[in-house]
Design a protein around this motif. Structure first.
Motif, PDB file in Angstrom:
ATOM      1  N   VAL A 204       0.851  -1.463  -0.150  1.00  0.00           N
ATOM      2  CA  VAL A 204      -0.005  -0.356   0.189  1.00  0.00           C
ATOM      3  C   VAL A 204       0.774   1.305   0.119  1.00  0.00           C
ATOM      4  O   VAL A 204       1.623   1.109   0.889  1.00  0.00           O
ATOM      5  N   ASP A 205       0.046   2.277  -0.725  1.00  0.00           N
ATOM      6  CA  ASP A 205       1.343   3.572  -0.393  1.00  0.00           C
ATOM      7  C   ASP A 205       0.857   4.354   0.661  1.00  0.00           C
ATOM      8  O   ASP A 205       0.217   4.236   1.603  1.00  0.00           O
ATOM      9  N   GLU A 207       0.528   7.025   1.487  1.00  0.00           N
ATOM     10  CA  GLU A 207      -0.086   8.583   1.661  1.00  0.00           C
ATOM     11  C   GLU A 207      -1.352   7.496   1.857  1.00  0.00           C
ATOM     12  O   GLU A 207      -2.656   8.124   3.268  1.00  0.00           O
ATOM     13  N   ALA A 208      -2.404   6.327   0.784  1.00  0.00           N
ATOM     14  CA  ALA A 208      -3.265   5.601   1.230  1.00  0.00           C
ATOM     15  C   ALA A 208      -3.420   5.567   2.466  1.00  0.00           C
ATOM     16  O   ALA A 208      -4.468   5.415   3.485  1.00  0.00           O
ATOM     17  N   SER A 209      -2.123   4.775   3.072  1.00  0.00           N
ATOM     18  CA  SER A 209      -2.005   4.337   4.858  1.00  0.00           C
ATOM     19  C   SER A 209      -1.977   5.452   5.537  1.00  0.00           C
ATOM     20  O   SER A 209      -2.951   5.309   6.664  1.00  0.00           O
ATOM     21  N   GLU A 211      -3.775   8.548   4.971  1.00  0.00           N
ATOM     22  CA  GLU A 211      -5.065   8.716   5.073  1.00  0.00           C
ATOM     23  C   GLU A 211      -5.907   7.627   5.872  1.00  0.00           C
ATOM     24  O   GLU A 211      -6.847   7.847   6.716  1.00  0.00           O
ATOM     25  N   THR A 212      -5.867   6.345   5.898  1.00  0.00           N
ATOM     26  CA  THR A 212      -6.743   5.565   6.501  1.00  0.00           C
ATOM     27  C   THR A 212      -6.360   5.743   7.707  1.00  0.00           C
ATOM     28  O   THR A 212      -7.600   5.700   8.655  1.00  0.00           O
TER      29      THR A 212
ATOM     30  N   ARG B 141      -3.050  -2.585   9.441  1.00  0.00           N
ATOM     31  CA  ARG B 141      -3.342  -0.719   9.677  1.00  0.00           C
ATOM     32  C   ARG B 141      -3.653  -0.161  11.504  1.00  0.00           C
ATOM     33  O   ARG B 141      -3.121   0.295  11.010  1.00  0.00           O
TER      34      ARG B 141
END
Lengths: 230, 230
Positions: A204-205, A207-209, A211-212, B141
């Motif tokens: 996962v990149d 940024e996505a991580s 944001e999540t 996550r």
DNA sequence: CTCATGCCGATACACTGTATTTTGTTGTGA
DNA sequence: TCACAACAAAATACAGTGTATCGGCATGAG
């Protein structure tokens, strides 16, 4: 004798002030990392003796505080959203962006209490939209929790980025090929869950991580706002 | 000439190894802060020339990695709870406790990716209880989000602690009496929400604040576990 | 014109991480 | 037993750091 022959007036060094010092320090750190932000180099860039700086700064820590506050000027949104969630999200994103522009910020984030005017303005901008929605302590806790997440997430992201840069490999490859070392470690069978994670986890990149995780934290805040503590 | 007259054998210095170096380094940092953990001082404490250390570590950063991993041995729970929530909470609490014992840990937390055996074991212990409850990415996550919160919260707590120690005042007093500066800042009227917070906020102790934030984050994780992402 | 004051550059000190050189020790082959 | 080689360790060296102190110079006051 024309004007061109006339010797330049001896270019009085611009009168020094904190602002010029801070700008020079940030430039140096942007170019070559926090370690390059030495008082001597900052002074050199301003064409001034190192000790001159002590007229404006009493210690190097103080310079750190100043540059951190200066970056908070970039973090402050030009016009703040009235919605608390958007305000907190903007705070988070803008801080992350600032850290990507100034990687050394990751080294300083959370290292000292930040009380500079810009940092205060940022806190105000994140706190104000919560006003009235809940009691003060909950609002404070919300801001602090988001801020803690921020600090940690940004530090990790920058740390990983540096590690990748150092090895020249993609994050995934890096994990897979962390020398014989990691493979040996995982091969011991002591870390089954981790092993699965390393081998089966989708990449996962960053940024996505980010944001999540941020969304999760914001959801948590929302839940507390809905029903403030008894 | 009896044995007693015979000169002592010249007390061969214990053969050096990483472990002894790491222990000495931690002791130094515990006593006088991370800055006291210089290669020369570590070597001196082991009664050895500075360059000897380079037979066991190749750079100071490496020593940092080693001491951080060593502290993770304290963080690893002796027997891990099977409940994911308790596992994550234990991880958080034990990390915080470790940072209170070794304040310098706050300076290093999140600064570099930690891949030492003890750190891996800690990750395994936090990840394993999530296994089967959700997909792997969500589990990762979750751990990362808690870990980010941890890093940030601990750094802030230690930073505040140091600031208080430096001024010798209680946190509340410190906020109130931050020189004429803070008062002047607040008096400008540019920070109404902040002003209320400073003057009307009840003083909460660091531990309670840490626990509250942690609970929020754990609640957020729980919510995601309940309904994994589409 | 003289003197005092305050600023500013130069110098100095105690340290840092690490590269390089020197020294000593120990094992080996003749 | 001696000469030498190999290696480990100590000493020295270097380029840098933050900051204290000192000296001279320029400027303003009397």
């Amino acid at each position: 004798m024309t004007v061109w022959d006339r010797p330049e007036p001896p270019t009085r060094p611009l009168p020094l002030d904190r602002e010029r010092i801070v700008v020079a320090a940030i430039a140096l750190a942007d170019e070559a990392g926090l370690a390059a932000m030495s008082l001597r180099k900052v002074a050199a860039r301003l064409e001034v003796g190192p000790m001159r700086l002590y007229g404006y700064i009493s210690t190097k820590e103080e310079l750190f505080d100043l540059v951190v506050d200066e970056v908070h000027a970039e973090i402050l949104p030009e016009e703040q959203p009235g919605d608390w969630r958007e305000a907190l999200r903007a705070y988070a994103r803008r801080t992350r962006q600032a850290a990507l522009r100034h990687e050394w910020l990751a080294d300083l984030l959370g290292g000292r209490p930040t009380m500079g005017p810009n940092a205060l303005a940022v806190t105000e901008a994140t706190l104000a939209p919560l006003d009235g929605l809940t009691d003060l302590d909950t609002a404070l806790r919300a801001v602090e929790t988001v801020s803690a997440y921020l600090t940690g997430a940004i530090r990790r992201e920058i740390a990983n980025l540096r590690a990748e840069r150092a090895t020249g490999l993609s994050k995934r490859d890096w994990q897979r090929a962390f020398g014989p070392y990691l493979r040996r470690m995982l091969a011991t069978g002591r870390f089954p869950a981790l092993t699965k994670a390393v081998y089966d986890g989708t990449e996962v990149d960053a940024e996505a991580s980010f944001e999540t995780g941020l969304d999760w934290v914001l959801d948590a805040v929302a839940a507390k706002l809905a029903r403030p503590p008894a």
